[in-house]
Write a protein that holds these residues in place. Structure first.
Motif, short mmCIF file in Angstrom:
data_model
loop_
_atom_site.label_atom_id
_atom_site.label_comp_id
_atom_site.label_asym_id
_atom_site.label_seq_id
_atom_site.Cartn_x
_atom_site.Cartn_y
_atom_site.Cartn_z
N ILE A 118 -8.86 -6.80 -15.04
CA ILE A 118 -9.27 -5.53 -14.43
C ILE A 118 -10.04 -4.70 -15.45
CG2 ILE A 118 -8.47 -3.37 -13.40
CD1 ILE A 118 -6.23 -5.02 -12.07
N ALA A 159 -6.35 -8.13 -8.53
CA ALA A 159 -5.54 -7.36 -7.59
C ALA A 159 -4.83 -8.29 -6.60
CB ALA A 159 -6.41 -6.34 -6.85
N LYS A 160 -5.53 -9.31 -6.15
CA LYS A 160 -4.93 -10.29 -5.22
C LYS A 160 -3.74 -10.98 -5.89
CE LYS A 160 -6.14 -14.21 -2.31
NZ LYS A 160 -5.75 -15.51 -2.79
N LYS A 183 0.82 -1.22 0.00
CA LYS A 183 0.00 0.00 0.00
C LYS A 183 0.85 1.26 0.00
CE LYS A 183 -4.20 -1.79 2.03
NZ LYS A 183 -5.13 -1.73 3.14
N MET A 203 -11.93 -7.79 -10.63
CA MET A 203 -10.89 -6.85 -10.20
C MET A 203 -10.22 -7.32 -8.90
SD MET A 203 -12.74 -3.25 -10.88
CE MET A 203 -12.53 -2.38 -12.42
N LEU A 245 2.23 1.77 -3.38
CA LEU A 245 1.18 2.23 -4.29
C LEU A 245 0.94 3.72 -4.09
CD1 LEU A 245 -1.00 1.63 -6.39
CD2 LEU A 245 -2.52 0.99 -4.52
N ILE A 265 -0.05 -2.44 -10.22
CA ILE A 265 -1.41 -2.48 -10.73
C ILE A 265 -1.70 -1.21 -11.54
CG2 ILE A 265 -2.55 -1.36 -8.78
CD1 ILE A 265 -4.68 -3.63 -8.99
N ILE A 270 -1.94 -9.90 -8.44
CA ILE A 270 -0.87 -8.92 -8.65
C ILE A 270 -0.10 -8.69 -7.35
CG2 ILE A 270 -0.47 -6.45 -9.06
CD1 ILE A 270 -2.58 -6.64 -11.29
N ARG A 271 -0.83 -8.61 -6.28
CA ARG A 271 -0.19 -8.40 -4.96
C ARG A 271 0.69 -9.59 -4.59
NH1 ARG A 271 -3.12 -5.78 0.14
NH2 ARG A 271 -1.21 -5.11 1.12
#
Length: 158
Positions: free
Chosen positions: A96, A64-65, A3, A60, A6, A74, A67-68
């Motif tokens: 996405i 996102a999960k 986070k 999405m 990001l 992202i 990608i994380r």
């Protein structure tokens, strides 16, 4: 991408790049669709629209999960550190963006703006030209044969 990473990455974007993100384009098309006019919201339209929106958000979330898990970006304008090819990415190269399309379609259906669905192909075109094609070029440059093999076995959309 954590986070904090990001947040830092978003601060590094040029102001026009912040505006030029898929959620902004989704909002622009939603407003344009409702400018075309809409009818009353019926139970069927609201229910189907809600399902489309939930499906889009679900895609999405899965993307996102994944990608994380791979600790890559992202953000569309950034270079990926990893080529993610598993999970939902084994079914579609752009979950996405596909989620954005489902959400926009769901907004139109739930809002009784069925006529506005004619804007969805234009929205897909914008996503493809503004985001998908540039991302694919960056991925091809960075990952070479791995990208070529992945792109050959996994469809761009569905």
């Amino acid at each position: 991408m954590a986070k904090d990473d990001l947040r830092k990455a978003l601060k590094e974007l040029h102001p026009l790049q912040v505006i030029d993100l898929p959620p902004s384009w989704t909002a622009v098309f939603a407003v344009a669709g409702f400018a075309l006019g809409h009818g009353g919201v019926g139970g069927f339209g609201l229910g189907l629209g809600g399902l489309l929106i939930l499906a889009g958000l679900g895609l999405m979330g899965l993307a996102a999960k994944k990608i994380r898990e791979h600790d890559t970006t992202i953000i569309p304008h950034f270079h990926a550190d990893e080529l993610v090819t598993t999970g939902i990415y084994s079914r579609t190269r752009n979950p996405i963006y596909l989620g954005d399309v489902l959400i926009l379609s769901g907004i139109f259906v739930a809002g009784g703006a069925g006529l506005s669905l004619v804007l969805v192909p234009a929205f897909i075109w914008v996503l493809t030209v503004r985001f998908v094609l540039p991302e694919e070029r960056r991925l091809a440059e960075r990952f070479g044969d791995r990208w070529t093999e992945y792109a050959a076995r996994t469809r761009r959309w569905i």
